[in-house]
Every structure is written in C-alpha cells, then in structure tokens.
Design a protein around this motif. Structure first.
Motif, PDB file in Angstrom:
ATOM      1  N   PRO A   1     -23.213  28.681  23.063  1.00  0.00           N
ATOM      2  CA  PRO A   1     -22.515  27.625  23.811  1.00  0.00           C
ATOM      3  C   PRO A   1     -23.399  26.412  24.098  1.00  0.00           C
ATOM      4  N   VAL A   2     -24.689  26.646  24.310  1.00  0.00           N
ATOM      5  CA  VAL A   2     -25.597  25.511  24.529  1.00  0.00           C
ATOM      6  C   VAL A   2     -25.691  24.669  23.254  1.00  0.00           C
ATOM      7  N   SER A   3     -25.751  25.317  22.117  1.00  0.00           N
ATOM      8  CA  SER A   3     -25.791  24.597  20.839  1.00  0.00           C
ATOM      9  C   SER A   3     -24.517  23.792  20.634  1.00  0.00           C
TER      10      SER A   3
ATOM     11  N   HIS B   1     -22.705  31.884  33.852  1.00  0.00           N
ATOM     12  CA  HIS B   1     -23.728  32.056  34.888  1.00  0.00           C
ATOM     13  C   HIS B   1     -23.155  32.795  36.096  1.00  0.00           C
ATOM     14  N   GLU B   2     -21.971  32.369  36.534  1.00  0.00           N
ATOM     15  CA  GLU B   2     -21.374  32.952  37.742  1.00  0.00           C
ATOM     16  C   GLU B   2     -20.932  34.389  37.526  1.00  0.00           C
ATOM     17  N   GLU B   3     -20.614  34.723  36.264  1.00  0.00           N
ATOM     18  CA  GLU B   3     -20.135  36.071  35.976  1.00  0.00           C
ATOM     19  C   GLU B   3     -21.275  37.046  35.671  1.00  0.00           C
ATOM     20  N   ALA B   4     -22.482  36.552  35.742  1.00  0.00           N
ATOM     21  CA  ALA B   4     -23.631  37.416  35.471  1.00  0.00           C
ATOM     22  C   ALA B   4     -23.662  38.583  36.483  1.00  0.00           C
ATOM     23  N   GLN B   5     -23.983  39.749  35.961  1.00  0.00           N
ATOM     24  CA  GLN B   5     -23.998  40.937  36.826  1.00  0.00           C
ATOM     25  C   GLN B   5     -25.369  41.127  37.468  1.00  0.00           C
TER      26      GLN B   5
ATOM     27  N   ALA C   1     -18.352  23.801  31.589  1.00  0.00           N
ATOM     28  CA  ALA C   1     -17.751  24.728  32.549  1.00  0.00           C
ATOM     29  C   ALA C   1     -17.882  26.168  32.062  1.00  0.00           C
ATOM     30  N   GLN C   2     -17.813  26.336  30.752  1.00  0.00           N
ATOM     31  CA  GLN C   2     -17.974  27.676  30.183  1.00  0.00           C
ATOM     32  C   GLN C   2     -19.378  28.210  30.452  1.00  0.00           C
ATOM     33  N   LEU C   3     -20.376  27.326  30.358  1.00  0.00           N
ATOM     34  CA  LEU C   3     -21.747  27.734  30.663  1.00  0.00           C
ATOM     35  C   LEU C   3     -21.871  28.170  32.123  1.00  0.00           C
TER      36      LEU C   3
END
Length: 234
Positions: A43-45, A28-32, A22-24
């Motif tokens: 986070p992917v690691s 993504h959603e908060e990308a400007q 969910a953090q990932l």
C-alpha cells in the motif's frame, strides 16, 4: 482530518490518494496488541506511485511557469510530499521487523498526514495560479472597456468592438469553466450571475456608444444624457 475540495479537479485527484492513505491508517488501527502484522510495503508503494506523477508535473509546471508566486510556492509543496513519501517507506520497512519501533509507527502517521497535506498544497498552488491568470484577464478587460470613453466615431466603435469581443469571449469561457469546476454551489451561482451581467452588458454598451456617436455627429440634444448612460454601463 477533513479536507475541503474547492474544485472538482482537486477532488478527483486528492480523493483517491486520501482513500489509499486511509487504508494505511486503518491497517495501523487494526494492528493486534500494538503490533502491525500486515505488510505495508504494497500500500505504501501504491501511495508513492499515485503521487509521483503529481510531483513530476509540479516540477515541470514550476520550471516552465512565468508565475513568480507559483515558482516560489510549488517547491515547498513538492518537498513536503517527497519527505512524507520517505517517512512512509521507512515506516513500512521498519514495521516489517520482528521488533517494531514506536518511531516507525509515528513515521507512518506523520507520513500519511504529510502526503495529504502536501498533495493538497500542491494542487492548491496550481489552482491559485490558474485563478490569477483568470483575474489578470478580467482586469485587462476592465481596463480596455475604459477606452470606450474615447470613442468619437462609428469607426472607433467598430475598432473597439473588434478588439473587445474576442477577448471578452475568451474571458467568459474561462470564467464559465471555472464556475462549472467549483464544488461550492453558492460560489458557482455568484459567478453565473456575474457572467450573465457581462453577457447583457456588452450589447448595451455598444448600443450606448452608437447612440452617443450619432448624437455628436448630428449635434443633437441629449449628448450629456447619452454620455451618462455610457458611463453608467461602463
């Protein structure tokens, strides 16, 4: 995507992974302006590390298990997790570049979804195998109880009890553990009711067998009624 956790163990394992995924998605959603500015590699690691142990355990379980269904269903679940992990790694690497590809953003979403689905499936495969073990034990108990119809003497009653009691105790313990694991209260209550019936039923069955054996030995009246009572309890 909401996930239903059937047991507390599945919930305790999958929930932390879901939070990391969910953090990932949130990053993504908060990308400007459609561009992800955060470095997604850490986070992917973290997600990859969280599922790697599950993959290892899944492979070992599949190799050592005698459950043919588990051996068939586990590899696809593991492959789904590995593929999703690869997508996340590719997405994180691609989204670090100055020019971000829509394909990388799609990989991020597909990988995140795939991780959740794959881990959920892996845990479900293992859980279903455990349920099959429990069902097999219960079926064995049911089959052995039918032996009571051949009990003719008090020695037979003793042998029947000595063979049944430890297996029945193991079954009750296994089912009770399962009951405590269930997250659905109504399903847990059903198992508890059935366990109570089993606990009450064994003394009744042994009493009925002793009564029947005694009547047959003395050739007293009531043998037919005693047989019907035994059959009813069985």
């Amino acid at each position: 995507m909401p996930y239903v956790f059937h047991t507390k163990t599945i919930q305790s394992i999958l929930d932390p992974v879901a939070q990391q995924v969910a953090q990932l998605i949130m990053l993504h959603e908060e990308a400007q302006e459609g561009r992800i500015v955060a470095d997604l590699l850490p986070p992917v690691s973290a997600v990859s590390a969280a599922v790697q142990n599950l993959i290892t355990i899944g492979k070992q379980t599949s190799e050592n298990s005698k459950d043919e269904l588990l051996k068939k269903d586990m590899p696809p679940a593991i492959m789904a997790i590995e593929n999703a992990t690869r997508l996340l790694s590719e997405a994180a690497e691609g989204l670090r570049q100055e020019t971000q590809s829509p394909d990388d953003k799609k990989k991020l979403l597909d990988g995140s979804r795939g991780i959740l689905q794959g881990v959920s499936q892996l845990l479900l495969v293992f859980d279903q195998s455990e349920v099959r073990k429990m069902v097999k034990m219960c079926e064995g108990i049911i089959e052995y109880i039918k032996v009571s119809e051949m009990v003719e003497s008090i020695e037979d009653v003793i042998t029947f009890t000595e063979n049944l009691a430890p297996n029945l105790t193991s079954m009750v313990k296994l089912v009770d553990t399962r009951r405590e694991e269930l997250t659905n209260a109504s399903h847990s209550a059903i198992l508890e009711d059935e366990l109570n019936q089993v606990r009450k039923g064994l003394p009744l069955l042994l009493s009925a067998l002793k009564t029947l054996v005694g009547l047959k030995k003395t050739k007293s009246e009531g043998i037919l009624d005693a047989q019907e009572n035994r059959d009813f309890i069985v």
